[in-house]
Design a protein around this motif. Structure first.
Motif, PDB file in Angstrom:
ATOM      1  N   GLU A  94       0.820  -1.215   0.000  1.00  0.00           N
ATOM      2  CA  GLU A  94       0.000   0.000   0.000  1.00  0.00           C
ATOM      3  C   GLU A  94       0.860   1.273   0.000  1.00  0.00           C
ATOM      4  OE1 GLU A  94      -0.040  -1.380   4.426  1.00  0.00           O
ATOM      5  OE2 GLU A  94       0.073  -2.269   2.398  1.00  0.00           O
ATOM      6  N   PHE A  95       2.168   1.128   0.322  1.00  0.00           N
ATOM      7  CA  PHE A  95       3.046   2.298   0.341  1.00  0.00           C
ATOM      8  C   PHE A  95       3.917   2.417  -0.915  1.00  0.00           C
ATOM      9  CE2 PHE A  95       2.839   1.310   5.068  1.00  0.00           C
ATOM     10  CZ  PHE A  95       1.887   2.282   5.332  1.00  0.00           C
ATOM     11  N   TRP A  96       3.818   1.471  -1.807  1.00  0.00           N
ATOM     12  CA  TRP A  96       4.690   1.491  -2.989  1.00  0.00           C
ATOM     13  C   TRP A  96       4.526   2.784  -3.782  1.00  0.00           C
ATOM     14  CZ3 TRP A  96       4.585  -3.973  -5.761  1.00  0.00           C
ATOM     15  CH2 TRP A  96       5.157  -4.922  -4.896  1.00  0.00           C
ATOM     16  N   ASN A  97       5.669   3.294  -4.258  1.00  0.00           N
ATOM     17  CA  ASN A  97       5.721   4.459  -5.161  1.00  0.00           C
ATOM     18  C   ASN A  97       5.195   5.744  -4.537  1.00  0.00           C
ATOM     19  OD1 ASN A  97       6.870   3.019  -7.364  1.00  0.00           O
ATOM     20  ND2 ASN A  97       4.845   2.173  -7.853  1.00  0.00           N
ATOM     21  N   ILE A  98       5.227   5.810  -3.218  1.00  0.00           N
ATOM     22  CA  ILE A  98       4.876   7.051  -2.533  1.00  0.00           C
ATOM     23  C   ILE A  98       6.179   7.757  -2.142  1.00  0.00           C
ATOM     24  CG2 ILE A  98       3.841   8.091  -0.487  1.00  0.00           C
ATOM     25  CD1 ILE A  98       1.784   5.895  -0.464  1.00  0.00           C
ATOM     26  N   GLY A  99       6.312   8.985  -2.585  1.00  0.00           N
ATOM     27  CA  GLY A  99       7.441   9.823  -2.196  1.00  0.00           C
ATOM     28  C   GLY A  99       6.932  11.109  -1.575  1.00  0.00           C
ATOM     29  N   ILE A 100       7.443  11.444  -0.389  1.00  0.00           N
ATOM     30  CA  ILE A 100       6.970  12.636   0.339  1.00  0.00           C
ATOM     31  C   ILE A 100       8.183  13.383   0.885  1.00  0.00           C
ATOM     32  CG2 ILE A 100       5.707  13.459   2.376  1.00  0.00           C
ATOM     33  CD1 ILE A 100       3.948  10.892   2.064  1.00  0.00           C
ATOM     34  N   ARG A 101       8.199  14.679   0.683  1.00  0.00           N
ATOM     35  CA  ARG A 101       9.178  15.544   1.352  1.00  0.00           C
ATOM     36  C   ARG A 101       8.468  16.823   1.768  1.00  0.00           C
ATOM     37  NH1 ARG A 101      12.865  15.128  -2.063  1.00  0.00           N
ATOM     38  NH2 ARG A 101      12.730  17.053  -3.298  1.00  0.00           N
ATOM     39  N   ILE A 102       8.822  17.326   2.935  1.00  0.00           N
ATOM     40  CA  ILE A 102       8.277  18.591   3.434  1.00  0.00           C
ATOM     41  C   ILE A 102       9.474  19.448   3.828  1.00  0.00           C
ATOM     42  CG2 ILE A 102       6.759  19.709   5.097  1.00  0.00           C
ATOM     43  CD1 ILE A 102       5.375  16.979   5.505  1.00  0.00           C
ATOM     44  N   GLU A 103       9.590  20.614   3.201  1.00  0.00           N
ATOM     45  CA  GLU A 103      10.791  21.448   3.397  1.00  0.00           C
ATOM     46  C   GLU A 103      10.397  22.887   3.675  1.00  0.00           C
ATOM     47  OE1 GLU A 103      14.902  22.568   0.976  1.00  0.00           O
ATOM     48  OE2 GLU A 103      13.141  21.841  -0.114  1.00  0.00           O
ATOM     49  N   ASP A 104      11.022  23.453   4.708  1.00  0.00           N
ATOM     50  CA  ASP A 104      10.823  24.853   5.050  1.00  0.00           C
ATOM     51  C   ASP A 104      12.161  25.543   5.239  1.00  0.00           C
ATOM     52  OD1 ASP A 104       7.900  25.666   5.450  1.00  0.00           O
ATOM     53  OD2 ASP A 104       7.970  23.734   6.470  1.00  0.00           O
ATOM     54  N   ASP A 105      12.143  26.871   5.112  1.00  0.00           N
ATOM     55  CA  ASP A 105      13.319  27.713   5.309  1.00  0.00           C
ATOM     56  C   ASP A 105      13.233  28.354   6.687  1.00  0.00           C
ATOM     57  OD1 ASP A 105      13.607  27.064   2.655  1.00  0.00           O
ATOM     58  OD2 ASP A 105      13.037  29.047   1.908  1.00  0.00           O
ATOM     59  N   VAL A 106      14.323  28.293   7.440  1.00  0.00           N
ATOM     60  CA  VAL A 106      14.302  28.835   8.802  1.00  0.00           C
ATOM     61  C   VAL A 106      15.558  29.650   9.073  1.00  0.00           C
ATOM     62  CG1 VAL A 106      12.972  26.827   9.583  1.00  0.00           C
ATOM     63  CG2 VAL A 106      15.431  26.890   9.966  1.00  0.00           C
ATOM     64  N   ILE A 107      15.425  30.568  10.012  1.00  0.00           N
ATOM     65  CA  ILE A 107      16.545  31.339  10.552  1.00  0.00           C
ATOM     66  C   ILE A 107      16.706  30.950  12.013  1.00  0.00           C
ATOM     67  CG2 ILE A 107      17.398  33.634  11.155  1.00  0.00           C
ATOM     68  CD1 ILE A 107      17.390  33.389   8.226  1.00  0.00           C
ATOM     69  N   SER A 163       8.948  30.220   5.712  1.00  0.00           N
ATOM     70  CA  SER A 163       8.084  29.715   4.635  1.00  0.00           C
ATOM     71  C   SER A 163       6.770  29.150   5.153  1.00  0.00           C
ATOM     72  CB  SER A 163       8.838  28.644   3.848  1.00  0.00           C
ATOM     73  OG  SER A 163       9.404  27.694   4.736  1.00  0.00           O
ATOM     74  N   GLY A 164       6.351  29.584   6.322  1.00  0.00           N
ATOM     75  CA  GLY A 164       5.164  29.016   6.943  1.00  0.00           C
ATOM     76  C   GLY A 164       3.866  29.304   6.219  1.00  0.00           C
TER      77      GLY A 164
END
Length: 449
Positions: free
Chosen positions: A409-422, A432-433
């Motif tokens: 059920e998880f095959w071929n799932i790609g996830i990334r979550i990216e934010d910019d911080v100081i 980037s909120g």
């Protein structure tokens, strides 16, 4: 074009660099060359980041020479640049010329670039040291060699060439690592523009659109708000493409039931943003997609909590990996019969098939900005401590390719979550909120299409 330019930050940076040099030493820094794309067409010109950091000057064929103070002689900042040429301006646009550049950008002196070779022999005569970008440019290396040869040719007259050479970029890397208030404001604006672009792309996405159509929405929003360039080639990766970390063909249709991973940021006045969001093509996460997405989101929150002045940079990655490994055990991606605890799984790197990259990088004028991640002044080179003013991305992810023992059920799932911080005095400030991130916010926004 010759209106008032706030040069105070650039003048101050040059003064700081000169103060770190040996008294009377000379530093040389060239901007980037123009490059042909094909035939007589050039790539869009982009200045060298180091050069811009010290000058604010964006024209090609430019060189900065900085002479450190010696005794009663003050430091001098000298620009060599293209001459004013009204005829060429008809074809190529405005150029300052030496005199206007000197007056506008706060240099002590400015000369035509054609005089560089002739003047450098005099500037280097009896200078104790030369600072330049060693090995950075074969052309500059050859020029420096010629200058030193010309000075040495006068040794019988009592003139000496610099006795030592220092790598200039290492010093500038440390300076650029800490962003001042002006830089932080620009980065915040770049992040805000990119966040709006991600929201626009979410609203546009639906089954059947091509990845490049989503890319076009991003680029439109960047330019519409004044960003000069994308900070890098956007990644718009739907379905299995999201499991390719640097996928950028962006030529597949987005299908119902898939996720699309979008990694895209813009460059504004020389400073980059870098944001990744992942959302469902049809606007609703499936149960397996939601489970992995929430896991990555939890990992990012743990990484944020590790961003505290004084803590090692490596703690950010460690915090994310511990959460991800724990979730992989619970979801069956990591075999619990082999790895009984999170500690065991992390120690044996059992997470690497599903999370194989670091949790972030420095951010600034370059999207992967300069500066070492380790303290190179200590023998064991430990991870360097975080300091207020450092800027970085926080980007955990999970990428599940088909494989034996991997829940289908998880095959071929790609996830990334990216934010910019100081890094702030008390923790971290997220730039980037504004880009929707929670499952509820994404589904609500996409439901308004």
């Amino acid at each position: 074009m010759t209106g008032q330019v706030d040069t105070s930050a650039f003048v101050e940076r040059r003064a700081r660099l000169a103060a770190r040099m040996e008294p009377g030493a000379v530093a040389v820094l060239a901007t980037a060359p123009e490059l042909l794309r094909n035939g007589d067409s050039e790539y869009p010109y982009r200045h060298d980041s180091y050069f811009y950091y010290l000058t604010g000057y964006t024209e090609p064929e430019s060189v900065l020479v900085l002479v450190a103070a010696l005794g009663d002689a003050p430091a001098r900042a000298i620009l060599f640049c293209r001459e004013k040429n009204v005829e060429r301006e008809i074809w190529d646009g405005f150029r300052y010329g030496p005199e206007a550049a000197r007056a506008t950008f706060g240099f002590d002196e400015a000369y035509p670039i054609g005089e560089l070779d002739a003047q450098m022999a005099g500037l280097l005569a009896n200078a104790p040291a030369l600072y330049y970008a060693l090995g950075h440019s074969a052309a500059l290396d050859a020029q420096v060699s010629g200058w030193l040869k010309a000075v040495r040719a006068k040794s019988r007259t009592g003139i000496a060439a610099p006795s030592t050479t220092h790598h200039l970029l290492g010093i500038l890397d440390e300076m650029r690592l800490l962003k001042d208030a002006g830089e932080q404001a620009l980065m915040g604006r770049a992040a805000s523009i990119a966040a709006g672009a991600h929201a626009r792309a979410m609203r546009f996405t639906r089954p059947g659109v091509f990845e490049y159509e989503i890319e076009a929405e991003l680029l439109h929003e960047f330019r519409r708000h004044g960003a000069q360039f994308p900070a890098y080639t956007p990644i718009v990766a739907s379905g299995a493409n999201a499991c390719v970390l640097h996928y950028n063909a962006n030529n597949r249709p987005c299908l119902d039931g898939q996720l699309v991973l979008v990694d895209a940021g813009c460059e504004l006045d020389g400073y980059a943003s870098d944001i990744t969001r992942t959302w469902p093509v049809n606007g609703r996460f499936s149960a397996p997609q939601r489970a992995l997405y929430e896991l990555v989101l939890q990992a990012q929150q743990a990484a944020f909590a590790a961003i505290v002045p004084g803590r090692p940079y490596s703690d950010v990655h460690t915090a994310a990996v511990n959460v991800l490994a724990g979730g992989m055990l619970e979801l069956g991606l990591i075999d619990r019969t082999k790895y009984g605890t999170v500690e065991d799984a992390v120690l044996e790197k059992a997470h690497l098939p599903f999370y194989m990259h670091g949790t972030g990088h420095w951010l600034g004028m370059d999207v992967h900005d300069v500066g070492p991640y380790r303290d190179l002044t200590l023998p064991d080179r430990p991870s360097r401590p975080l300091l207020p003013g450092m800027a970085l991305t926080v980007e955990p992810g999970i990428y599940v390719r088909p494989g034996e023992g991997v829940p289908e059920e998880f095959w071929n799932i790609g996830i990334r979550i990216e934010d910019d911080v100081i890094v702030s005095e008390s923790g971290c400030r997220i730039l980037s909120g504004d880009a929707p991130k929670s499952v509820a916010d994404i589904e609500t926004l996409m439901g308004e299409r």
